[in-house]
Design a protein around this motif. Structure first.
Motif, PDB file in Angstrom:
ATOM      1  N   PHE A   1     -16.668  11.708  -2.046  1.00 36.35           N
ATOM      2  CA  PHE A   1     -16.676  10.600  -3.011  1.00 36.35           C
ATOM      3  C   PHE A   1     -15.257  10.200  -3.447  1.00 36.35           C
ATOM      4  N   SER A   2     -14.326  11.124  -3.283  1.00 41.03           N
ATOM      5  CA  SER A   2     -12.943  10.795  -3.665  1.00 41.03           C
ATOM      6  C   SER A   2     -12.383   9.679  -2.789  1.00 41.03           C
ATOM      7  N   ASN A   3     -12.863   9.594  -1.543  1.00 43.16           N
ATOM      8  CA  ASN A   3     -12.398   8.518  -0.664  1.00 43.16           C
ATOM      9  C   ASN A   3     -12.838   7.151  -1.173  1.00 43.16           C
ATOM     10  N   TYR A   4     -14.061   7.072  -1.731  1.00 40.11           N
ATOM     11  CA  TYR A   4     -14.545   5.803  -2.271  1.00 40.11           C
ATOM     12  C   TYR A   4     -13.750   5.406  -3.511  1.00 40.11           C
ATOM     13  N   ILE A   5     -13.442   6.393  -4.343  1.00 42.24           N
ATOM     14  CA  ILE A   5     -12.627   6.103  -5.533  1.00 42.24           C
ATOM     15  C   ILE A   5     -11.241   5.624  -5.127  1.00 42.24           C
ATOM     16  N   GLU A   6     -10.671   6.285  -4.134  1.00 46.46           N
ATOM     17  CA  GLU A   6      -9.346   5.879  -3.665  1.00 46.46           C
ATOM     18  C   GLU A   6      -9.372   4.509  -2.993  1.00 46.46           C
ATOM     19  N   ALA A   7     -10.509   4.179  -2.373  1.00 47.26           N
ATOM     20  CA  ALA A   7     -10.630   2.859  -1.734  1.00 47.26           C
ATOM     21  C   ALA A   7     -10.520   1.758  -2.766  1.00 47.26           C
ATOM     22  N   PHE A   8     -11.181   1.930  -3.914  1.00 48.64           N
ATOM     23  CA  PHE A   8     -11.091   0.927  -4.977  1.00 48.64           C
ATOM     24  C   PHE A   8      -9.671   0.828  -5.529  1.00 48.64           C
ATOM     25  N   GLU A   9      -8.936   1.928  -5.489  1.00 46.48           N
ATOM     26  CA  GLU A   9      -7.606   1.950  -6.094  1.00 46.48           C
ATOM     27  C   GLU A   9      -6.505   1.510  -5.135  1.00 46.48           C
ATOM     28  N   SER A  10      -6.633   1.882  -3.857  1.00 51.25           N
ATOM     29  CA  SER A  10      -5.508   1.670  -2.939  1.00 51.25           C
ATOM     30  C   SER A  10      -5.699   0.516  -1.968  1.00 51.25           C
ATOM     31  N   LEU A  11      -6.949   0.192  -1.618  1.00 50.48           N
ATOM     32  CA  LEU A  11      -7.170  -0.910  -0.684  1.00 50.48           C
ATOM     33  C   LEU A  11      -6.916  -2.239  -1.381  1.00 50.48           C
ATOM     34  N   SER A  12      -5.931  -2.951  -0.930  1.00 50.52           N
ATOM     35  CA  SER A  12      -5.562  -4.236  -1.537  1.00 50.52           C
ATOM     36  C   SER A  12      -4.918  -5.114  -0.482  1.00 50.52           C
ATOM     37  N   TYR A  13      -4.649  -6.359  -0.870  1.00 50.87           N
ATOM     38  CA  TYR A  13      -4.006  -7.311   0.027  1.00 50.87           C
ATOM     39  C   TYR A  13      -2.702  -7.768  -0.605  1.00 50.87           C
ATOM     40  N   ASP A  14      -1.613  -7.636   0.148  1.00 49.93           N
ATOM     41  CA  ASP A  14      -0.304  -8.034  -0.358  1.00 49.93           C
ATOM     42  C   ASP A  14       0.520  -8.569   0.807  1.00 49.93           C
ATOM     43  N   ASP A  15       0.750  -9.897   0.801  1.00 52.10           N
ATOM     44  CA  ASP A  15       1.536 -10.514   1.870  1.00 52.10           C
ATOM     45  C   ASP A  15       2.958 -10.829   1.436  1.00 52.10           C
ATOM     46  N   GLY A  16       3.354 -10.291   0.287  1.00 53.60           N
ATOM     47  CA  GLY A  16       4.688 -10.557  -0.228  1.00 53.60           C
ATOM     48  C   GLY A  16       4.733 -11.687  -1.232  1.00 53.60           C
ATOM     49  N   LEU A  17       3.775 -12.587  -1.173  1.00 50.80           N
ATOM     50  CA  LEU A  17       3.683 -13.697  -2.109  1.00 50.80           C
ATOM     51  C   LEU A  17       2.494 -13.559  -3.051  1.00 50.80           C
ATOM     52  N   ASN A  18       1.398 -13.039  -2.534  1.00 52.10           N
ATOM     53  CA  ASN A  18       0.182 -12.898  -3.333  1.00 52.10           C
ATOM     54  C   ASN A  18      -0.331 -11.471  -3.245  1.00 52.10           C
ATOM     55  N   TYR A  19      -0.801 -10.994  -4.377  1.00 46.29           N
ATOM     56  CA  TYR A  19      -1.394  -9.654  -4.428  1.00 46.29           C
ATOM     57  C   TYR A  19      -2.829  -9.784  -4.923  1.00 46.29           C
ATOM     58  N   THR A  20      -3.750  -9.178  -4.202  1.00 49.25           N
ATOM     59  CA  THR A  20      -5.157  -9.211  -4.584  1.00 49.25           C
ATOM     60  C   THR A  20      -5.710  -7.796  -4.522  1.00 49.25           C
ATOM     61  N   SER A  21      -6.314  -7.342  -5.594  1.00 48.71           N
ATOM     62  CA  SER A  21      -6.876  -5.999  -5.649  1.00 48.71           C
ATOM     63  C   SER A  21      -8.188  -5.941  -4.876  1.00 48.71           C
ATOM     64  N   PHE A  22      -8.751  -4.755  -4.770  1.00 54.20           N
ATOM     65  CA  PHE A  22     -10.017  -4.576  -4.062  1.00 54.20           C
ATOM     66  C   PHE A  22     -11.129  -5.362  -4.751  1.00 54.20           C
ATOM     67  N   PHE A  23     -11.135  -5.331  -6.083  1.00 56.90           N
ATOM     68  CA  PHE A  23     -12.147  -6.093  -6.815  1.00 56.90           C
ATOM     69  C   PHE A  23     -11.923  -7.592  -6.668  1.00 56.90           C
ATOM     70  N   GLY A  24     -10.677  -8.002  -6.576  1.00 50.31           N
ATOM     71  CA  GLY A  24     -10.382  -9.419  -6.350  1.00 50.31           C
ATOM     72  C   GLY A  24     -10.876  -9.894  -4.999  1.00 50.31           C
ATOM     73  N   MET A  25     -10.759  -9.040  -3.988  1.00 46.93           N
ATOM     74  CA  MET A  25     -11.262  -9.403  -2.665  1.00 46.93           C
ATOM     75  C   MET A  25     -12.788  -9.490  -2.661  1.00 46.93           C
ATOM     76  N   ILE A  26     -13.433  -8.591  -3.403  1.00 48.17           N
ATOM     77  CA  ILE A  26     -14.890  -8.655  -3.511  1.00 48.17           C
ATOM     78  C   ILE A  26     -15.319  -9.955  -4.170  1.00 48.17           C
ATOM     79  N   PHE A  27     -14.613 -10.347  -5.232  1.00 47.92           N
ATOM     80  CA  PHE A  27     -14.934 -11.603  -5.920  1.00 47.92           C
ATOM     81  C   PHE A  27     -14.756 -12.800  -4.995  1.00 47.92           C
ATOM     82  N   ASN A  28     -13.662 -12.814  -4.227  1.00 40.73           N
ATOM     83  CA  ASN A  28     -13.442 -13.909  -3.279  1.00 40.73           C
ATOM     84  C   ASN A  28     -14.532 -13.945  -2.210  1.00 40.73           C
ATOM     85  N   SER A  29     -14.967 -12.780  -1.759  1.00 45.53           N
ATOM     86  CA  SER A  29     -16.033 -12.722  -0.765  1.00 45.53           C
ATOM     87  C   SER A  29     -17.330 -13.291  -1.315  1.00 45.53           C
TER      88      SER A  29
END
Length: 231
Positions: A1-29
């Motif tokens: 279960f620690s992997n799922y917790i870490e997924a919410f914390e560490s999986l994100s999108y950052d292209d140098g101009l925009n940063y989107t968290s894991f929850f932000g990506m879920i909302f966009n989806s």
């Protein structure tokens, strides 16, 4: 279960101009999937009904054009399509989803066209005798009859858009979805990616699709057969 917790914390999108968290990506989806699939099914339902039940001069030409456009390979139109999106001023904006979803052709159109084509016009004639109009026939009779197939098409389309990563990368880079974010995360960290956390994120992305199917399964399996005309 620690992997799922870490997924919410560490999986994100950052292209140098925009940063989107894991929850932000879920909302966009979520908003991308609901908006794209919903508009597409509605517009294809209207177009399929009109072309299958009403005769007018351009009917055959419109249908032939729709079929012909489906035969053109996407590879040959991507460049012109990309330029058109830029000229319309909808590149990297939510309006891209709205405008492109109003294209009432493709697989959904063919399914709805064939479905309404096989529905007897006796339903409409009975409504006309009782004083109903064309809008009454469509919204009070035809839509309820087609509810099962519409929900089925929505679920199929929603799954397709939920897993679509290339559209966001090419046309809406500032609005990364869960699919495009996970794709970029894996592609940019191919040698040092934490695969247990990465696959935890993939499993999390499947949950909304399963929930959608569970809630819609009864409707999908019902109302698939048209009946009710006696004598």
């Amino acid at each position: 279960f620690s992997n799922y917790i870490e997924a919410f914390e560490s999986l994100s999108y950052d292209d140098g101009l925009n940063y989107t968290s894991f929850f932000g990506m879920i909302f966009n989806s979520l908003w991308y999937t609901v908006l794209s699939a919903g508009i597409s099914v509605i517009t294809c339902t209207v177009t399929g009904y009109c072309l299958s039940k009403y005769s007018f001069g351009a009917q055959k030409y419109i249908y032939a054009t729709a079929i012909f456009c489906m035969t053109i390979p996407i590879v040959g139109t991507t460049g012109a399509y990309y330029k058109l999106i830029g000229d319309l001023g909808i590149y990297d904006t939510p309006f891209y989803v709205i405008v492109t979803s109003f294209a009432a052709w493709g697989f959904n159109f063919l399914v709805m066209f064939g479905y309404f084509k096989n529905i007897s016009w006796t339903y409409a004639e009975a409504a006309f005798v009782d004083g109903g109009g064309h809008f009454t026939v469509f919204f009070r009779i035809m839509i309820p009859l087609a509810k099962g197939i519409m929900v089925t098409l929505f679920v199929v389309s929603a799954v397709s858009h939920w897993n679509d990563y290339m559209t966001m990368i090419m046309y809406m880079p500032s609005y990364p979805t869960l699919a495009s974010g996970l794709y970029s995360f894996q592609a940019n960290a191919i040698r040092e990616v934490n695969y247990p956390v990465y696959f935890s994120g993939l499993l999390i992305s499947v949950i909304p699709v399963l929930i959608l199917f569970i809630f819609c399964s009864n409707i999908m399996m019902s109302n698939m057969n048209v009946g009710g005309i006696k004598g």
